[in-house]
Every structure is written in structure tokens, then in C-alpha cells.
Design an enzyme around this catalytic site. Structure first.
Site, PDB file in Angstrom:
ATOM      1  N   HIS A 285     -35.559   7.262 -17.593  1.00  0.00           N
ATOM      2  CA  HIS A 285     -34.095   7.264 -17.687  1.00  0.00           C
ATOM      3  C   HIS A 285     -33.505   8.682 -17.677  1.00  0.00           C
ATOM      4  O   HIS A 285     -32.285   8.834 -17.633  1.00  0.00           O
ATOM      5  CB  HIS A 285     -33.623   6.542 -18.950  1.00  0.00           C
TER       6      HIS A 285
ATOM      7  N   HIS B 287     -36.716  -2.038 -17.627  1.00  0.00           N
ATOM      8  CA  HIS B 287     -35.407  -1.444 -17.320  1.00  0.00           C
ATOM      9  C   HIS B 287     -35.472  -0.629 -16.028  1.00  0.00           C
ATOM     10  O   HIS B 287     -36.506  -0.023 -15.726  1.00  0.00           O
ATOM     11  CB  HIS B 287     -34.960  -0.521 -18.464  1.00  0.00           C
TER      12      HIS B 287
HETATM   13 ZN    ZN Z   1     -37.834  -0.097 -20.608  1.00  0.00          ZN
END
Ligand code: ZN
Length: 342
Positions: free
Chosen positions: A163, A200
Site C-alpha cells: 500500500h 487488498h
Molecule cells: Zn491485505
């Protein structure tokens, strides 16, 4: 298989609860995640983990801006100096800039926390050291594969990385370990495919390589229409300019089980094969597990299947740890994936 791990990650342990859809949550990205994975590796007799060597900042600033790296290094000390808070306090953003308005780099640490982050994650006194340690773990594993000493290596990186964007942190990620390794590989002339199987979307990795035609980014993840990181990860994000077609997202619905995951994975790995990469970086998150707090429903037997599919690419491969938060199954599922490579 070479496994690289270190203890430096313990310097980073966020404890302040944060709001998730209105509920206060304790941060699940804890040092014990690494302990549980190491326990499972030891039990399965996969060999003793090796320590990392330091690589310095040069490979990091091939991916992240020097300005961001400097911010990360001094942020907590500056936060303490400005706010008078104690060493154990957590530095968190308070406000963010209005879009499309003039931006002059602010001097105040709280303003900078808002500028260099894209969610509500904190910076702690030990965050920088831990993040650098995770990069060294990743690059030590990468180097063994890149030099041809190993066909496959596993980097037990913590904090995770996918991320983290070129100049911002979020999602428990501060430096993008997988992207830094992929960049190091391309700096040796390799074509690299990054396969991200974390629950994610790897929004930071996508951002870093979105204009690059020498790096393919393929990601299977929960549909950002309902799940973190929300703003990126949709199927129509295909790369930009010369890189159109080099970004492939597979957003999947809540409750996805192996039966629906497997065909998406097969399609994604077909895209990787067509790209004919010299090397593969796997962003391995096991937060797809049924027992994890998120919505996918992969079970124990699915992880060796996932590993077999990735091993079937039959390329020099670096596996980098990303998410996975259920302490009871994280080790079992990581070892499940790795077992398919040996
Ligand atoms: Zn994750």
C-alpha cells in the site's frame, strides 16, 4: 528455499485503536504475525531463516522520493519536538490538502503527516528502522535469486509494503518492499511481473509502476467498490501511455471461495505468461483466509493450490510477505504456499 527474516520489525508496533466503519479496532498488524510464521516454518522443517544484510537507501530511492524517505526518517522525532508528546506516542495525520489547490510544502510536522499519508496510519519512534529492516530482508532474498544462487526465496517482510506509494504511506505499509525488489531487478535489465494475491488491492505498487512497460502488475483482491483501499483496484485501470495493458486488476466479490478464485488466478497467471517475464515477485498476503477478519473464504488446502499455481509460472521468484492477520492460521497458510515451491 532461502528464507530471510530479522527481528528489527519489533521496533514498530502500533497499539492505538483506529476507526474502521465507525468501530474502534486494535491494529492487527502486530509483531506476533512474524513469530507465528517463523513457528510454522520451523515446524515444517523448511530450513533456518537467514539474516538480512544492509542495502542502504539507494535501491529505496529508485522507487520512493528522497524527500519522502527523509520525512519518514525524522518524522517521529520532529513530532515529539513539536507536540511535546512522549517517545511511545503515535504520530497521526490530522488534516489533508484540498484537491487541485496550490500546494506549498509545509514545514509543520502535522501538515506533513497529512501530505505523506493516504489513510490514518501512525508513525512510531521505531517505524523507520523497521521499514528499512523489511527492505533489507526483501533485498537479501531478492539478491540470492537475482544472482542465481536460489530459484525461489521468501522474504518475511514486516511491516508489509504494497500500500506504500512513491511518496505516501498507508495500510500498515511505509516502504514498498515488493516494488523496491522489482525495481532492483529491472535495474539489472530484467522484465518483471508482480503478482499480488493479498486480499487488498496493492494500490501503492500499482501507482509506482502505472506508467512502466517493463513491469507487469497483476492483482487479485476484494472489489474496491466495497473494500479497502477503495480508490484503486478496479478492472478498467490498465496502465497509462506506453504501459497500457501492463496493469491488470481482478476485483472479486465478498465471500469469494477457491471455486471462484481459481479461474481468476488462472486468467491472471496467463497474462503473466504472455508477458514472458524474466522474474516474478509475489506479494503474498494470506488475509484471503476464511478465518481472517475480511470477507474471502480460502481454506487451508487452497494455499498449496495457490502456491502450485504460482510455482507453475516456473520463473525465478521472490515471494514477499504482505498481509494476513489471523494469528491462528497465518503460519499454516504461508507455509502452505511455500511448500508448493519445494
Ligand atoms: Zn491485505
Amino acid at each position: 528455499m532461502l528464507i530471510v527474516a530479522s527481528d528489527v520489525h519489533r521496533a514498530h508496533h502500533a497499539r492505538e485503536p483506529f476507526l474502521d466503519a465507525g468501530r474502534l479496532m486494535d491494529p492487527p498488524e502486530v509483531p506476533e504475525r512474524v513469530d507465528r510464521i517463523l513457528d510454522a516454518i520451523a515446524t515444517s522443517a523448511r530450513g533456518a531463516p537467514q539474516p538480512p544484510r544492509p542495502f542502504g537507501s539507494k535501491p529505496i530511492t529508485r522507487v520512493h522520493t528522497a524527500e519522502y524517505l527523509e520525512f519518514l526518517e525524522h518524522a517521529h522525532a520532529r513530532w515529539r519536538a513539536t507536540t511535546g508528546r512522549e517517545e511511545s506516542s503515535e504520530a497521526v495525520a490530522y488534516a489533508r490538502a484540498i484537491r487541485h489547490q496550490p500546494y506549498v510544502r509545509p514545514e509543520h510536522i502535522v501538515t506533513q503527516l497529512g501530505w505523506y499519508s493516504h489513510d490514518t496510519d501512525p508513525i512510531l519512534a521505531g517505524t523507520y528502522d523497521a521499514a528499512i529492516g523489511a527492505v533489507d530482508v526483501t533485498l537479501t532474498a531478492w539478491e540470492a535469486v537475482a544472482d542465481g544462487r536460489e530459484r525461489v526465496a521468501y522474504a518475511l517482510a514486516r511491516p508489509p509494503g504494497h500500500h506504500a506509494a512513491a511518496d505516501s504511506f498507508a495500510g500498515y505499509c511505509y516502504l514498498n518492499n515488493a516494488a523496491i525488489a522489482a525495481q532492483a531487478w529491472t535495474d539489472r535489465g530484467a522484465r518483471v511481473a508482480i503478482v499480488d494475491v493479498d486480499y487488498h488491492h496493492g494500490n501503492g505498487t500499482q501507482q509506482i509502476f502505472y506508467d512502466r512497460d517493463d513491469v507487469l502488475f497483476v492483482s487479485l483482491h476484494a472489489d474496491p467498490a466495497f473494500e479497502y483501499p477503495f480508490f484503486l483496484g478496479f478492472a478498467d485501470e490498465e496502465g497509462r501511455g506506453p504501459a497500457v495493458g501492463r496493469n491488470r486488476n481482478y476485483p472479486l466479490p465478498a465471500g469469494t471461495e477457491w471455486q471462484a478464485y481459481a479461474p481468476a488466478l488462472a486468467d491472471a497467471l496467463g497474462v503473466v505468461d504472455d508477458f514472458a517475464p524474466d522474474a516474478v515477485v509475489v506479494s503474498l498476503g494470506v488475509d484471503t483466509a476464511l478465518e481472517d477478519a475480511d470477507t474471502f473464504r480460502l481454506v487451508a488446502d487452497d494455499y498449496p493450490r495457490l502456491g502450485a499455481a504460482l510455482a507453475g509460472l516456473d520463473r525465478p521468484t521472490l515471494v514477499v510477505q504482505e498481509g494476513g492477520y489471523c494469528l491462528d492460521v497465518i503460519g499454516r497458510n504461508v507455509v502452505g504456499v511455500l511448500s508448493a515451491f519445494t
